[in-house]
Design a protein around this motif. Sequence first.
Motif, PDB file in Angstrom:
ATOM      1  N   VAL A  53      37.182  30.750  33.293  1.00  0.00           N
ATOM      2  CA  VAL A  53      36.374  30.959  32.098  1.00  0.00           C
ATOM      3  C   VAL A  53      34.905  31.081  32.512  1.00  0.00           C
ATOM      4  CG1 VAL A  53      35.607  29.961  29.921  1.00  0.00           C
ATOM      5  CG2 VAL A  53      38.001  29.758  30.609  1.00  0.00           C
ATOM      6  N   ASP A 196      43.346  39.408  27.383  1.00  0.00           N
ATOM      7  CA  ASP A 196      42.321  40.127  26.643  1.00  0.00           C
ATOM      8  C   ASP A 196      42.165  41.554  27.161  1.00  0.00           C
ATOM      9  OD1 ASP A 196      41.408  39.214  29.057  1.00  0.00           O
ATOM     10  OD2 ASP A 196      39.439  38.602  28.326  1.00  0.00           O
ATOM     11  N   PRO A 222      40.447  33.378  22.830  1.00  0.00           N
ATOM     12  CA  PRO A 222      39.703  32.102  22.810  1.00  0.00           C
ATOM     13  C   PRO A 222      40.538  30.940  22.281  1.00  0.00           C
ATOM     14  CG  PRO A 222      38.367  33.888  21.933  1.00  0.00           C
ATOM     15  CD  PRO A 222      39.757  34.424  22.064  1.00  0.00           C
ATOM     16  N   ARG A 223      41.349  31.229  21.260  1.00  0.00           N
ATOM     17  CA  ARG A 223      42.195  30.168  20.694  1.00  0.00           C
ATOM     18  C   ARG A 223      43.270  29.752  21.698  1.00  0.00           C
ATOM     19  NH1 ARG A 223      41.607  33.915  16.442  1.00  0.00           N
ATOM     20  NH2 ARG A 223      40.334  33.132  14.716  1.00  0.00           N
ATOM     21  N   THR A 226      41.641  27.519  24.259  1.00  0.00           N
ATOM     22  CA  THR A 226      41.386  26.197  23.674  1.00  0.00           C
ATOM     23  C   THR A 226      42.680  25.400  23.568  1.00  0.00           C
ATOM     24  OG1 THR A 226      39.509  27.057  22.403  1.00  0.00           O
ATOM     25  CG2 THR A 226      40.491  24.998  21.647  1.00  0.00           C
TER      26      THR A 226
END
Length: 311
Positions: A53, A196, A222-223, A226
Amino acid sequence: MAGGLVALLDDIAAMAKLAAASLDDVAGAAGKAGAKAAGVVIDDTAVTPTYVVGLSPARELPIIWKIAKGSLRNKLIFLLPAALILSAFAPWAITPILMAGGAFLCFEAAEKIIGAITGHGHGDEAATTTDPKELEDRQVAGAVRTDLILSGEIMAIALGQLADQTLLNQAIALALVGIAITAGVYGVVALIVKMDDVGLHLAGRPGAGSQALGRGLVAAMPRVLTALSLIGTAAMLWVGGGIIVHGMEGFGLTTLPHAIHGAAEGAAHAVGVLPGVIAWLVAAIGAGILGLIVGGIIAGALHLLPRRKAH
């Protein structure tokens, strides 16, 4: 002469059957050992994507490849010989080493939780680095270091399922487990971190369906990261706490393990639906709570120690 040739062929056939049976034993033992290490595998898969990330998308796959090579080196060059030596000369040391590794996993999870609450996490030091190569090297080194602990847990758990095998079969089975798990974990990780890019590719293709799917993948990334971070933290507590619980049973400290098992069985009987799933879930929650307590104590002690030195 013919009789001697027939006897020789019979001997070769018997040896082939013996070798095949041995390979079946190794394959079965490797499968059983790998399944027992599934919890740590989930942890490893969930934790690793966080190391890329913030880095250049063009470097994501090369970084994953570097970490995968480091993981394989950890398993085959360092941990496999160490596991065989322990199995041959000091089998009594496997449980304490497992418990120490489990405590480390609990500490890592507690540090993540503390970092999320206070806003100061492991990534702060890396975030101050401006040189991309230095940041990449630091991230890879951190990932391989964490993998050494997780791989050690995998190999130790796998070794615990191979006690009835010969030393050679143990070595072959551990090597198979190490290679298979490394390929599986980092193959999945590579798919996750490039999700992505796949989404962007689909979003640029003609067709409303492909474009909608592509945009959905990009928006979900992103989810997903997370969720993986949360799953990784929970898995660290569950796996680390579970290892400590099993270690306590091995040392005859059965009060807490029996309480957790009793609560799991009681919940399964009370609910009545999917009893196996309910029992596993309650046992995992109990192990996770123990892991959080152990990790919190270690993290608290390590945070207080510098303050005492300063005073």
